[in-house]
Scaffold this motif. Sequence first.
Motif, PDB file in Angstrom:
ATOM      1  N   HIS A  58       0.679  -1.303  -0.042  1.00 39.44           N
ATOM      2  CA  HIS A  58       0.115   0.137   0.045  1.00 39.44           C
ATOM      3  C   HIS A  58       0.697   1.353  -0.054  1.00 39.44           C
ATOM      4  O   HIS A  58       0.621   2.346  -0.594  1.00 39.44           O
ATOM      5  N   HIS A  64     -11.386  -6.056  -2.747  1.00 40.59           N
ATOM      6  CA  HIS A  64     -10.500  -4.928  -2.109  1.00 40.59           C
ATOM      7  C   HIS A  64     -10.146  -3.909  -3.252  1.00 40.59           C
ATOM      8  O   HIS A  64      -9.466  -2.853  -3.063  1.00 40.59           O
ATOM      9  N   ASP A  85     -11.027  -0.185  -2.402  1.00 41.97           N
ATOM     10  CA  ASP A  85     -10.139   0.179  -1.212  1.00 41.97           C
ATOM     11  C   ASP A  85      -8.608   0.626  -1.937  1.00 41.97           C
ATOM     12  O   ASP A  85      -8.017   1.614  -1.447  1.00 41.97           O
ATOM     13  N   ARG A 131      -5.543  -3.860   8.082  1.00 43.61           N
ATOM     14  CA  ARG A 131      -5.681  -3.091   6.711  1.00 43.61           C
ATOM     15  C   ARG A 131      -5.173  -1.794   7.027  1.00 43.61           C
ATOM     16  O   ARG A 131      -5.917  -1.125   7.763  1.00 43.61           O
ATOM     17  N   TYR A 132      -3.765  -1.320   7.108  1.00 45.82           N
ATOM     18  CA  TYR A 132      -2.741  -2.169   6.338  1.00 45.82           C
ATOM     19  C   TYR A 132      -1.725  -2.250   7.199  1.00 45.82           C
ATOM     20  O   TYR A 132      -0.839  -3.046   6.932  1.00 45.82           O
TER      21      TYR A 132
END
Length: 337
Positions: A175, A197, A200, A322-323
């Motif tokens: 990420h 996902h 997101d 996350r995350y």
Amino acid sequence: MVRPWSFERRDLRTHDVAVAITYCGVCYSDVEAVRGVREPTLPLVPGHELVGRVSAVGDDVTKFQVGDSVAISNCIDSCAVCDECRAGYQNHCTDGSPTLTYNGVDRYDGRRTQGGWSTEYVATEAWVHRLPDALDPAAAAPLMCVGTTSWEASRHWEIGPGMTVGVVGIGGLGHLGVKFAKALGAEVVAFTITPDHVADIKALGADDVVVSSHPDALAAQSRRFDFILDTASGAHDLSPYLRALRLHGTMCLLGITPVVEVETRSLRVGRHSVSGSGTGSPARVREMPDFCAEESIAADVEVLPSAQVTTALQRLERGDVRYRLVLDLADLAAVGS
């Protein structure tokens, strides 16, 4: 088992900085250390993504003063004399490797290093990094490990405008890989095995998302990418991703997969390269927080009190993050650590 333990840090040497720790991240390598995968020397204090404020400085410290907001990464020393260190690549020190923030050995007194799940840390000023006031300390903590690793690769391979960059595996490393590549000016495409996902991941800044569990979607990426950052930790075949590279393209492995598969034709056709990268040099780490402050980049984190460290480790093991998870260490004072 993780439980409170009282110990003393070393007395300050002349170039040392003492840091009162406020937050420290929880990394999967911490899980491995606690579970004995990395053969730790016990007792052991994990934690190598720590932020806080300077509480004391040695007599010869020039870069910091009491009260400064700072961070410490996953390495805190190197030999300083090997070819790599002299060239500024201390993260590739060949004299026994860099000294780790925890479960390493101090090069001066031979003591085992203890990590950032504690109230204080002591390190030489060359390995302490200033945090801009614009960064939220809790969200900045993971920058000292997953951020450093993603940033090092992004800067070494000169990611920038005109490039199409793929990021495989959108977890802690991935990420931030997406955020860095986008802020550096590249077109960014994320690969995920989880269709749920997609929204997101696009919110992180990805221009496109490929669901790699769909073979046709992966095959359709042929010759699309200049560079692919692979952050996946599970075993997987590199060949479909190598076929997605343009001529002379590079795939860089950041994940901790011990073994990967590759079809040699996917390397030969297109003259593709597979490389690897790890943590950053002190110079790379120092430049990253300023870039993050300028570009409003931080890790997406969930903050837990340190008393919930066992819960944090269990959640990491089952992938329920996350995350990134960060420990608030304010409650440690109550147990005298």
